[in-house]
Design a protein around this motif. Structure first.
Motif, short mmCIF file in Angstrom:
data_model
loop_
_atom_site.label_atom_id
_atom_site.label_comp_id
_atom_site.label_asym_id
_atom_site.label_seq_id
_atom_site.Cartn_x
_atom_site.Cartn_y
_atom_site.Cartn_z
N ASP A 95 -39.19 -11.12 13.58
CA ASP A 95 -40.51 -10.53 13.38
C ASP A 95 -40.66 -9.29 14.28
OD1 ASP A 95 -40.92 -11.56 15.91
OD2 ASP A 95 -42.23 -13.17 15.26
N ARG A 96 -41.88 -8.90 14.56
CA ARG A 96 -42.11 -7.67 15.32
C ARG A 96 -41.58 -7.74 16.74
NH1 ARG A 96 -48.24 -7.22 13.62
NH2 ARG A 96 -47.78 -9.33 13.02
N ARG A 97 -41.47 -8.95 17.28
CA ARG A 97 -40.95 -9.09 18.65
C ARG A 97 -39.42 -9.02 18.63
NH1 ARG A 97 -44.70 -13.40 18.20
NH2 ARG A 97 -42.90 -14.70 17.74
N GLY A 156 -37.33 -5.78 16.90
CA GLY A 156 -38.27 -5.44 15.84
C GLY A 156 -38.11 -6.22 14.56
N ASN A 157 -38.80 -5.76 13.55
CA ASN A 157 -38.93 -6.42 12.25
C ASN A 157 -37.70 -6.14 11.38
OD1 ASN A 157 -40.19 -7.81 10.22
ND2 ASN A 157 -41.41 -6.09 9.54
N SER A 198 -33.85 -3.18 7.15
CA SER A 198 -35.01 -2.66 7.85
C SER A 198 -35.92 -2.06 6.79
CB SER A 198 -34.58 -1.62 8.88
OG SER A 198 -35.70 -1.13 9.57
#
Length: 155
Positions: free
Chosen positions: A103-105, A71-72, A136
């Motif tokens: 990033d989001r992946r 995740g981010n 985060s």
């Protein structure tokens, strides 16, 4: 006529065995439960592992660090590099700080940190220690404890 329960005592061996078993359970139980926490290198969905250094040409070693996040997130890694001269003596080689953004992946990177090592007629032994924190959103976590890599023999 009165009825009183009999007061039967247990033999010494039985009492000793019972006391020993209870004592071991009280002492050994918490130690066994605490052991797995020492191996953890994960924090807020990120895992950072100091890899065993590898030998490079020209008196250099690569002190690699694996960073895996879901995740981010942003990860900040502190690194200290050492040469082990003997069991009790270490020479500090240097330190670095690395920042990796995910990033989001989900993602995984290997950070390469190269440093010079002195060539000694005896084999050189090197290792590293890393600590990290994770951002985060807008909040940074606390730093993790220092974790030591395996010791590598540089020829």
């Amino acid at each position: 006529m009165s009825i009183t329960p009999s007061t039967k005592t247990r033999p010494f061996g039985t009492r000793f065995a019972l006391i020993s078993a209870v004592s071991l359970g009280l002492v050994g139980g918490p130690v066994a439960l605490a052991a797995p926490a020492d191996a953890s290198t994960s924090l807020r969905g990120c895992t950072v592992d100091p890899l065993k250094p590898t030998d490079l040409r020209y008196n250099r070693a690569d002190f690699r660090i694996s960073v895996d996040c879901n995740g981010n997130k942003t990860v900040e890694v502190r690194q200290r590099r050492f040469e082990q001269d003997s069991r009790r003596h270490e020479t500090f080689l240097g330190r670095s700080i690395f920042t990796e953004h995910f990033d989001r992946r989900d993602g995984r990177v290997v950070i390469h940190s190269r440093d010079s090592v002195k060539r000694d007629p005896a084999r050189d032994r090197v290792f590293q220690e890393v600590s990290f924190r994770v951002k985060s959103g807008n909040n940074w976590s606390d730093w993790t404890r220092w974790e030591k890599s395996d010791v590598a023999v540089i020829r």
